[in-house]
Enzyme design. Structure first.
Site, PDB file in Angstrom:
ATOM      1  CG  ASP A 145      -2.046   0.984   1.124  1.00 48.44           C
ATOM      2  OD1 ASP A 145      -2.256   1.528   0.033  1.00 48.44           O
ATOM      3  OD2 ASP A 145      -2.722   1.227   2.142  1.00 48.44           O
ATOM      4  CD  GLU A 148      -8.754   6.098  -5.299  1.00 45.97           C
ATOM      5  OE1 GLU A 148      -9.774   6.405  -4.688  1.00 45.97           O
ATOM      6  OE2 GLU A 148      -7.774   5.549  -4.753  1.00 45.97           O
ATOM      7  CG  PHE A 172     -10.672   1.679   3.366  1.00 46.96           C
ATOM      8  CD1 PHE A 172     -10.539   0.889   2.244  1.00 46.96           C
ATOM      9  CD2 PHE A 172     -10.174   2.973   3.320  1.00 46.96           C
ATOM     10  CE1 PHE A 172      -9.925   1.353   1.084  1.00 46.96           C
ATOM     11  CE2 PHE A 172      -9.553   3.453   2.179  1.00 46.96           C
ATOM     12  CZ  PHE A 172      -9.426   2.647   1.059  1.00 46.96           C
TER      13      PHE A 172
END
Length: 317
Positions: free
Chosen positions: A17, A96, A178
């Site tokens: 990440d 994204e 999340f």
């Protein structure tokens, strides 16, 4: 006895990440994810100064208007960083869509197509690109269209079971629930701490995972946004987990026995399959204050970092 990271890689696909090439190379994940916040951090690293210059030139080539130059340059930089990451991971890189498009299905579809085309122009492997889209109703509808076109999607900012149900029915390749942000909300709302096995974010992902496996959905579950290694340990066995460099390092430095907590062959789920239409989806979201608040907050924060990135590039132009 091996470290926790090595053991985790045996039972779960580990995803980095981060947009930091050095960190990715160090921990050797299979995939990597990026978002506007991570791209902003990466853009300020010396390693990407050349890409920043390329992005600036691309923006100038595409338009004479500065506002348009900035947008073209941002897309080029985002794709350029994604391509660089592809050189050090064997799997997918998630890129994204602008969070400001989260409530516009058509605009999201168009932006996703543009990003994939940019990847193609740079010579990157488009088969290893996932387009990240916020898990609004409009975003999920966009993913439904894109998946049929062969553009794989990662539905992000996912906080509710309703979002997970709709994403699976849309045929999304992957979802990113999340974990840590769910925990944040409950700690603030209830004024208490949680042990990892009772963590609301962990329980949410476990529920989604088991529901998907019971009803044979192909959508990949990738837990994200972790606050501690305890959450990761409780989700060992999940399809994927995307983990930041600090927690990857903590797992690598810890020697202990890791127990597999999730098993696709033995889903712990009694819930019947449910297909939500738009009205049912919006009602379910309305009833989940945590999901509504965290989704809106996530879109706002990604937008803030997107704007900061645009200002950084505008200053270069």
């Amino acid at each position: 006895m091996s470290n926790l990271l090595c053991q985790l890689k045996v039972m779960t696909k580990v995803v980095a990440d981060t947009g930091d090439i050095d960190a990715i190379s160090l921990y050797e994940p299979v995939d990597a994810t990026t978002n506007p916040s991570l791209i902003l951090k990466a853009a300020e690293l010396p390693a990407y100064s050349g890409l920043l210059e390329e992005a600036k030139n691309h923006g100038r080539k595409m338009s004479t208007k500065q506002a348009e130059q900035v947008k073209y340059a941002c897309d080029w930089l985002t794709v350029g960083i994604g391509k660089e990451i592809q050189q050090v991971v064997p799997g997918f890189v998630s890129t994204e869509v602008d969070a400001r498009l989260s409530f516009d299905t058509k605009a999201t579809i168009n932006k996703a197509r543009q990003l994939v085309e940019l990847y193609r122009e740079t010579g990157a492997d488009t088969d290893r690109v996932l387009i990240k889209i916020a898990s609004t109703w409009e975003g999920i509808e966009a993913a439904k269209v894109l998946e049929k076109e062969g553009i794989r999607c990662n539905l992000t900012l996912l906080f509710s079971f309703a979002q997970a149900q709709a994403a699976a029915e849309a045929g999304a390749y992957l979802i990113s629930p999340f974990v840590g942000r769910i925990l944040d909300w409950y700690k603030k709302a209830e004024g208490r701490n949680y042990i990892a096995s009772e963590d609301p974010g962990v329980l949410s992902v476990q529920r989604i995972y088991n529901y998907y496996k019971k009803h044979n959905y192909k959508t990949v579950v990738m837990g994200a946004s972790f606050r501690n290694t305890g959450e990761i340990i409780e989700l060992a066995g999940c399809d994927c987990l995307t983990i930041g460099p600090d927690l990857l390092n903590e797992l690598k430095q810890t020697e202990s026995i890791l127990v597999k907590k999730l098993d696709a062959d033995k889903p712990n789920c009694q819930e019947e399959k449910q297909v939500l239409n738009e009205a049912a989806f919006r009602w379910a979201m309305n009833e989940d204050a945590m999901a509504v608040e965290k989704l809106a907050e996530g879109i706002r924060n990604f937008t803030k970092d997107q704007v900061k990135l645009e200002r950084l590039i505008a200053a270069k132009l």
